[in-house]
Structure formats: structure tokens, C-alpha cells
Design an enzyme around this catalytic site. Structure first.
Site, PDB file in Angstrom:
ATOM      1  N   ARG A 219      -2.590 -11.063  -5.148  1.00  0.00           N
ATOM      2  CA  ARG A 219      -2.611  -9.628  -5.441  1.00  0.00           C
ATOM      3  C   ARG A 219      -1.797  -8.845  -4.414  1.00  0.00           C
ATOM      4  O   ARG A 219      -1.278  -7.774  -4.732  1.00  0.00           O
ATOM      5  CB  ARG A 219      -4.054  -9.112  -5.412  1.00  0.00           C
ATOM      6  CG  ARG A 219      -4.911  -9.655  -6.521  1.00  0.00           C
ATOM      7  CD  ARG A 219      -6.264  -9.029  -6.477  1.00  0.00           C
ATOM      8  NE  ARG A 219      -6.132  -7.596  -6.267  1.00  0.00           N
ATOM      9  CZ  ARG A 219      -7.122  -6.773  -5.974  1.00  0.00           C
ATOM     10  NH1 ARG A 219      -8.333  -7.246  -5.846  1.00  0.00           N
ATOM     11  NH2 ARG A 219      -6.915  -5.492  -5.808  1.00  0.00           N
TER      12      ARG A 219
ATOM     13  N   ASP B  32      -7.125  -3.661   7.751  1.00  0.00           N
ATOM     14  CA  ASP B  32      -6.520  -4.737   6.959  1.00  0.00           C
ATOM     15  C   ASP B  32      -6.017  -5.899   7.820  1.00  0.00           C
ATOM     16  O   ASP B  32      -5.508  -6.898   7.282  1.00  0.00           O
ATOM     17  CB  ASP B  32      -5.365  -4.189   6.099  1.00  0.00           C
ATOM     18  CG  ASP B  32      -5.858  -3.255   5.011  1.00  0.00           C
ATOM     19  OD1 ASP B  32      -7.049  -3.307   4.676  1.00  0.00           O
ATOM     20  OD2 ASP B  32      -5.039  -2.459   4.501  1.00  0.00           O
TER      21      ASP B  32
ATOM     22  N   ASN C 202       0.799  -1.225   0.000  1.00  0.00           N
ATOM     23  CA  ASN C 202       0.000   0.000   0.000  1.00  0.00           C
ATOM     24  C   ASN C 202       0.832   1.276   0.000  1.00  0.00           C
ATOM     25  O   ASN C 202       0.280   2.376  -0.089  1.00  0.00           O
ATOM     26  CB  ASN C 202      -1.010  -0.023   1.156  1.00  0.00           C
ATOM     27  CG  ASN C 202      -2.122  -1.026   0.887  1.00  0.00           C
ATOM     28  OD1 ASN C 202      -2.256  -1.516  -0.232  1.00  0.00           O
ATOM     29  ND2 ASN C 202      -2.898  -1.341   1.907  1.00  0.00           N
TER      30      ASN C 202
ATOM     31  N   ARG D 168     -16.672   2.009  -1.441  1.00  0.00           N
ATOM     32  CA  ARG D 168     -15.362   2.650  -1.590  1.00  0.00           C
ATOM     33  C   ARG D 168     -15.525   3.904  -2.444  1.00  0.00           C
ATOM     34  O   ARG D 168     -15.035   3.977  -3.575  1.00  0.00           O
ATOM     35  CB  ARG D 168     -14.351   1.698  -2.239  1.00  0.00           C
ATOM     36  CG  ARG D 168     -14.312   0.317  -1.662  1.00  0.00           C
ATOM     37  CD  ARG D 168     -13.223   0.001  -0.695  1.00  0.00           C
ATOM     38  NE  ARG D 168     -11.893   0.474  -0.868  1.00  0.00           N
ATOM     39  CZ  ARG D 168     -10.850  -0.287  -1.170  1.00  0.00           C
ATOM     40  NH1 ARG D 168     -11.012  -1.560  -1.434  1.00  0.00           N
ATOM     41  NH2 ARG D 168      -9.638   0.224  -1.207  1.00  0.00           N
TER      42      ARG D 168
HETATM   43  N1  EPU Z   1     -14.020   6.963   2.091  1.00  0.00           N
HETATM   44  C1  EPU Z   1     -14.987   7.894   1.785  1.00  0.00           C
HETATM   45  N2  EPU Z   1     -14.747   8.756   0.757  1.00  0.00           N
HETATM   46  C2  EPU Z   1     -13.603   8.735   0.041  1.00  0.00           C
HETATM   47  C3  EPU Z   1     -12.611   7.787   0.368  1.00  0.00           C
HETATM   48  C4  EPU Z   1     -12.859   6.916   1.402  1.00  0.00           C
HETATM   49  O1  EPU Z   1     -16.038   7.942   2.419  1.00  0.00           O
HETATM   50  O2  EPU Z   1     -13.446   9.550  -0.867  1.00  0.00           O
HETATM   51  C5  EPU Z   1     -14.245   6.026   3.190  1.00  0.00           C
HETATM   52  C6  EPU Z   1     -14.173   4.570   2.741  1.00  0.00           C
HETATM   53  O3  EPU Z   1     -15.409   4.121   2.258  1.00  0.00           O
HETATM   54  C7  EPU Z   1     -13.737   3.892   4.024  1.00  0.00           C
HETATM   55  C8  EPU Z   1     -12.807   4.907   4.664  1.00  0.00           C
HETATM   56  O4  EPU Z   1     -13.173   6.160   4.100  1.00  0.00           O
HETATM   57  O5  EPU Z   1     -14.847   3.680   4.850  1.00  0.00           O
HETATM   58  C9  EPU Z   1     -11.329   4.662   4.448  1.00  0.00           C
HETATM   59  O6  EPU Z   1     -11.059   4.504   3.053  1.00  0.00           O
HETATM   60  P1  EPU Z   1      -9.671   4.893   2.387  1.00  0.00           P
HETATM   61  O7  EPU Z   1      -9.900   5.869   1.302  1.00  0.00           O
HETATM   62  O8  EPU Z   1      -8.679   5.264   3.443  1.00  0.00           O
HETATM   63  O9  EPU Z   1      -9.242   3.534   1.718  1.00  0.00           O
HETATM   64  P2  EPU Z   1      -8.341   3.405   0.419  1.00  0.00           P
HETATM   65  O10 EPU Z   1      -7.390   4.505   0.370  1.00  0.00           O
HETATM   66  O11 EPU Z   1      -9.215   3.170  -0.748  1.00  0.00           O
HETATM   67  C10 EPU Z   1      -6.426   2.031   1.519  1.00  0.00           C
HETATM   68  C11 EPU Z   1      -5.815   0.667   1.342  1.00  0.00           C
HETATM   69  C12 EPU Z   1      -6.780  -0.392   1.818  1.00  0.00           C
HETATM   70  C13 EPU Z   1      -7.093  -0.123   3.291  1.00  0.00           C
HETATM   71  C14 EPU Z   1      -7.654   1.293   3.452  1.00  0.00           C
HETATM   72  C15 EPU Z   1      -7.895   1.684   4.894  1.00  0.00           C
HETATM   73  C16 EPU Z   1      -4.390   1.017  -0.550  1.00  0.00           C
HETATM   74  C17 EPU Z   1      -4.067   0.701  -1.945  1.00  0.00           C
HETATM   75  N3  EPU Z   1      -5.498   0.476  -0.061  1.00  0.00           N
HETATM   76  O12 EPU Z   1      -7.606   2.048   0.715  1.00  0.00           O
HETATM   77  O13 EPU Z   1      -6.099  -1.627   1.702  1.00  0.00           O
HETATM   78  O14 EPU Z   1      -8.025  -1.064   3.754  1.00  0.00           O
HETATM   79  O15 EPU Z   1      -6.734   2.240   2.899  1.00  0.00           O
HETATM   80  O16 EPU Z   1      -6.722   1.641   5.615  1.00  0.00           O
HETATM   81  O17 EPU Z   1      -3.659   1.698   0.105  1.00  0.00           O
HETATM   82  C18 EPU Z   1      -5.857  -3.936   1.374  1.00  0.00           C
HETATM   83  O18 EPU Z   1      -4.634  -3.747   1.314  1.00  0.00           O
HETATM   84  O19 EPU Z   1      -6.352  -5.075   1.449  1.00  0.00           O
HETATM   85  C19 EPU Z   1      -6.744  -2.782   1.367  1.00  0.00           C
HETATM   86  C20 EPU Z   1      -8.040  -2.873   1.095  1.00  0.00           C
END
Ligand code: EPU
Length: 482
Positions: free
Chosen positions: A407, A315, A23, A122
Site C-alpha cells: 500500500r 511513521d 502522503n 483516527r
Molecule cells: N486527530 C484528532 N482529530 C482529527 C484528526 C486527527 O484527534 O480530526 C489525532 C489523531 O488521532 C492522531 C493525531 O491527531 O493522534 C495526528 O493525526 P493526523 O490527522 O495528523 O493523521 P492523518 O492525517 O490521518 C497522516 C498520515 C499518516 C501519519 C499521520 C501523522 C497520510 C495519508 N497519512 O495521517 O501516515 O501517521 O499523518 O503524521 O498523510 C502512514 O503513512 O503509514 C500513515 C499512517
């Protein structure tokens, strides 16, 4: 498609090294697009998601190559394309990390909206809010985010949402603000180590970002970023997964290349459960070092809540649930980041643990021994959790759809095998189903005589007292993660 056959009951022991963080790797690769010249990234794990990100960047005019020593070299050779197509983005949500770099550098971006997924909603509204505040004109048209900007301008941005901040959203806005004109402040920025890693990379490339690791960032825009050499941080989620593998098997494992300060909440929770966790350099948790995990006493059921950093990572929620499923007593596992991330619960129920869902929580009545079963992986971390459960279960566990694991975990099965686990990868075909779970009719269930034996045999009293029949309904076929 492949599946794993895990033969449970082996106590893991030995030592193993943790790989670079997926990540961090994915947004770092995207951030390289905002730099002039060549970027070299070290310790990038060899994963399907990294290959997908390389393809996304390739489609956007970047040369991405792996050196024989594993270093990843990235360089922009053609800036004409700004379109990240659905066919690529749907395979991996993190490809949305190209949005900020594209806007900052090429002043336009057309990126497919990623869509829903198995761990819950998401949305990317916070990404778009931040980029709009910097002056981008954004609309969603036929499933694509279409964004244009003249030179972005610094702004005051609040990035908090209902579930905390956003990890990849903070990375997107941070890259864009680094090349904007003037000063940007981001309030409620994500504090995850991966965001700090991307920020440190950008600073090395010439950005001026202050406050990394806190919710308040100040970013002075600069004219240009220049490619640098950067080493990715160790994968804290892989480290936590392997620590739980040691704990769930009652093992004694030394993990190398760990940043203990990135998983303080997990270490503390494992200690509360009764697992012994020892750091090689307890006074220097911010140093990459060895961590030893062993079990010397009966474990205790506990409650745990997944929260944004520095809390227990979402995670790791599924893996902790597997551990608690093997600890007799009631535990409550809550996920405040992805409140619907519980597809693994119904699969764990197939292994004999009683689990009830209550909104963002799962209430478990742990058993002293899970029973091997045929289960279905629904996403990356759920897959890891089911492998861990299989390691602790009696008999054989078959985990289907383990492509999710490929992945995001580098060589997980090899690492577990090197610690003494019995994990075999085979094609997901009926003839490869182990005899203990063999199907009489091509379906994945025990034979009639085995079920009769289970009803009338000597294990009846023991299994009924340990397993409660009120558990959540086991899912047959969770939808694919996209
Ligand atoms: N959210 C919103 N609006 C947004 C973005 C997020 O409401 O515009 C909400 C999401 O729905 C969620 C929370 O905020 O409830 C956190 O989401 P975040 O955006 O932080 O997640 P992400 O950036 O899409 C990354 C990791 C995920 C990990 C999450 C939380 C990467 C590539 N992915 O996702 O990793 O679960 O942060 O820590 O960095 C995994 O590795 O298996 C994985 C899913």
C-alpha cells in the site's frame, strides 16, 4: 495473500533512489479536484493506495491516467457525484482528503467515516471543525459525513488537538479555504513537509496561502484554481526506513533523491545511536541530494519520542524500535502522535527482544541478535519494521500479511534486494514456510524436536541471558487494518 521470507545477516551496501512521497501524493490527487482543467503530478509512486485514491476520484467524476513516463494526469469530467462510498473509504483513510475539495468546488460532500484502525483512534473531528468554521453545514448520518455549503467564507480556525495538529485535516481545510470568500487563518496548522507540498501546489494553481511550514497559515480566498504541473517531494518515511535498513545490518548505503531537511530529527537520532550519516551537501539540507549511511562502531541504546514535525515522525517509530531492539541495553520509544501504535512490539517480542508497554511508551531491552520467527504485519510501517528486524535476525523470518507494505512502499523488496538483502515474496501457504520455521501440524511453530533442542542445546545460556521472559505477550493474529 503473500508473505516475505527474509534471510537475515546480510550487510546492505550500494545505492538506491527514494520514491515520491505517498502522503503528499494522496492529498495532492484530491486537491486536483478543486482545480479547473488538467493537473499533472510527477514522481507519484506506483502504490496500491495511489490506485485506491484514483478509484475514489474516478467515482467522483475525475479522469485519472498514468502516462508511460509515470506522470499522473487528473481532470474533472463530471461534477455530479459527491459521494465517496464506504467500500472505497474503508480501504484507505486518506480518501477523506476529498471532503475539502468536494465542499469547496461542488458545495456538497457525502463521505463515509473511515472508522477505527490498527494504529489507534483516527477521528476526523478537527477536519469537521475547520470545515464548519468555513460555513459548511455538517452532520453524521448512518456512518457518512454529510456536508453542504453555499460559498464557503473565510474564518479564524484553531486546528490543534490532544495529539497535535492534523496532517490530512490541515490539507482539507487549506483546500477549502483557498476557494472560500475572504481571509482564513489557521492556527496550529500541521507543519509536515507533505502539507507544505500540498500548499505549494495550491499556490502554483492560483491560491494565496502564506505561512506554509509554520503553525500559522493565512489564506486569501480566490475565485478559481487552475490545474498545474507539480513534482511530488521525496518520501521522507521511505528514506528513513532505508537509512535504518542500512544501520540495522551494519551496512554502507547511499540513498539518492533525499531531502535531508525533511528528516533532520531522524538523522540526529541515528547519529546519537552511533550511526554515521553524511550528506553530499551538508550546507544545503533543503536540496534533493544523496545521503550516505554507514556503521563503523558499536551502536548505543537511546530514548526516542515520535512527535509532530519537525520531531521524529510517528511513521518511523516502528522502524526505529526494530533498530533499538538490536542494540543491547535499555531504550524507551514513545509515540505522542498515535499513543497506541505498538502492534509491532508484540511481534518483535516473538523475535526475542523484551519489550514492555507503559501507556504511550515501549521499554526495550535490546539484544545483540534477534532470532528469526514467523511474525504478522499489522499496518504499513509495522510491516517495514518487521522486514528490517528480519534483515538483522539470525536465521529466517517470515512476515505475513505484507499487503500492507504494497500500500505504501514502492518496490521496497526490489530496493532491499539490490542492496544485497535476501527477501523473497511467496504465497502465504504452509508448503512455502521455510524448513527452519516449518510446521509439524500446519501451524506456524517449530517442531517438537527443535524446541527440545532449544531447551537442552548449547545456545541455552546465551539466548536466556540476552532475552528476557517478561516481555509483552506476542499477539497471534492482529486485526486487519482497514
Ligand atoms: N486527530 C484528532 N482529530 C482529527 C484528526 C486527527 O484527534 O480530526 C489525532 C489523531 O488521532 C492522531 C493525531 O491527531 O493522534 C495526528 O493525526 P493526523 O490527522 O495528523 O493523521 P492523518 O492525517 O490521518 C497522516 C498520515 C499518516 C501519519 C499521520 C501523522 C497520510 C495519508 N497519512 O495521517 O501516515 O501517521 O499523518 O503524521 O498523510 C502512514 O503513512 O503509514 C500513515 C499512517
Amino acid at each position: 495473500m503473500d508473505m516475505f521470507i527474509v534471510r537475515g545477516g546480510e550487510r546492505l551496501s550500494g545505492s538506491v533512489s527514494v520514491s515520491g512521497a505517498k502522503n503528499s501524493a494522496l492529498p495532492l490527487m484530491a486537491a486536483a479536484m478543486a482545480c479547473e482543467g488538467e493537473t499533472t503530478l510527477y514522481s507519484i509512486p506506483d502504490l496500491v493506495d495511489v490506485k485506491t485514491q484514483s478509484q475514489v476520484l474516478g467515482s467522483l467524476g475525475m479522469d485519472v491516467n498514468r502516462d508511460p513516463d509515470g506522470a499522473l494526469r487528473l481532470k474533472t469530467v463530471d461534477e455530479t457525484s459527491c459521494i465517496a462510498d464506504y467500500e472505497l473509504v474503508r480501504r484507505m483513510r486518506a480518501s477523506v482528503c476529498v471532503l475539502g475539495p468536494l465542499l469547496a468546488k461542488r458545495r456538497m460532500a457525502c463521505v463515509s467515516l473511515p472508522g477505527g484502525c490498527n494504529i489507534g483512534d483516527r477521528p476526523i473531528d478537527l477536519h469537521l471543525k475547520g470545515l464548519s468554521a468555513l460555513g459548511a453545514q455538517i452532520r453524521v448520518d448512518r456512518g457518512y459525513v454529510i456536508a453542504r455549503a453555499d460559498r464557503l467564507r473565510g474564518a479564524n480556525i484553531f486546528l490543534g488537538g490532544a495529539f497535535g495538529s492534523t496532517v490530512t485535516g490541515t490539507c482539507n481545510v487549506m483546500v477549502a479555504a483557498a476557494l472560500a470568500k475572504g481571509t482564513t487563518t489557521i492556527e496550529s496548522a500541521a507543519c509536515e513537509p507533505e502539507v507544505v507540498d500540498v500548499g505549494n501546489f495550491l499556490n502554483a494553481a492560483g491560491a494565496k496561502i502564506d505561512g506554509l511550514g509554520t503553525p500559522f497559515l493565512t489564506i486569501e480566498g480566490v475565485e478559481q484554481l487552475n490545474g498545474v504541473k507539480h513534482e511530488v517531494i521525496p518520501d521522507r518515511i521511505e528514506a528513513a526506513t532505508l537509512m535504518i535498513a542500512a544501520a540495522i545490518t551494519g551496512g554502507d548505503v547511499c540513498l539518492k533523491e533525499v531531502r535531508p531537511d525533511h528528516i533532520t530529527a531522524v538523522i540526529e537520532k541515528l547519529r546519537e545511536i552511533g550511526v554515521t550519516v553524511q550528506l553530499a551537501f551538508p550546507d544545503q539540507p533543503a536540496k534533493k541530494q544523496s545521503v550516505t549511511v554507514r556503521v563503523t562502531q558499536p551502536l548505543r541504546s537511546v530514548d526516542c519520542i515520535a512527535l509532530p514535525y519537525p520531531g521524529i515522525p510517528t511513521d518511523v517509530q516502528a522502524q526505529l524500535m526494530s533498530l533499538l531492539a538490536c542494540v543491547p541495553g535499555i531504550s524507551i520509544v514513545t509515540d505522542k502522535v498515535f499513543p497506541d501504535r505498538f502492534m509491532h512490539a508484540s511481534e518483535l517480542a516473538r523475535m526475542g527482544v523484551n519489550i514492555r508497554r507503559e501507556s504511550a511508551s515501549a521499554i526495550l531491552n535490546g539484544v545483540s541478535r534477534l532470532s528469526g520467527a514467523c511474525v504478522m504485519a499489522s499496518d504499513l510501517r509495522a510491516s517495514a519494521a518487521l522486514v528490517l528486524a528480519g534483515l538483522a535476525a539470525e536465521g529466517e523470518t517470515v512476515i505475513r500479511r505484507i499487503y500492507h507494505l504494497d500500500r505504501g512502499y514502492e518496490c521496497l523488496e526490489e530496493k532491499l534486494i539490490s542492496l544485497g538483502a535476501h527477501v523473497e515474496r511467496v504465497r502465504d501457504e504452509p508448503q512455502n514456510m521455510p524448513d527452519s520455521l516449518k510446521l509439524t501440524d500446519g501451524e506456524s511453530r517449530p517442531s517438537y524436536s527443535e524446541l527440545l533442542d532449544a531447551l537442552t542445546g548449547p545456545h541455552w545460556n546465551q539466548s536466556v541471558s540476552q532475552q528476557n521472559t517478561e516481555s509483552v505477550t506476542a499477539s497471534q493474529d492482529p486485526a486487519d487494518e482497514d
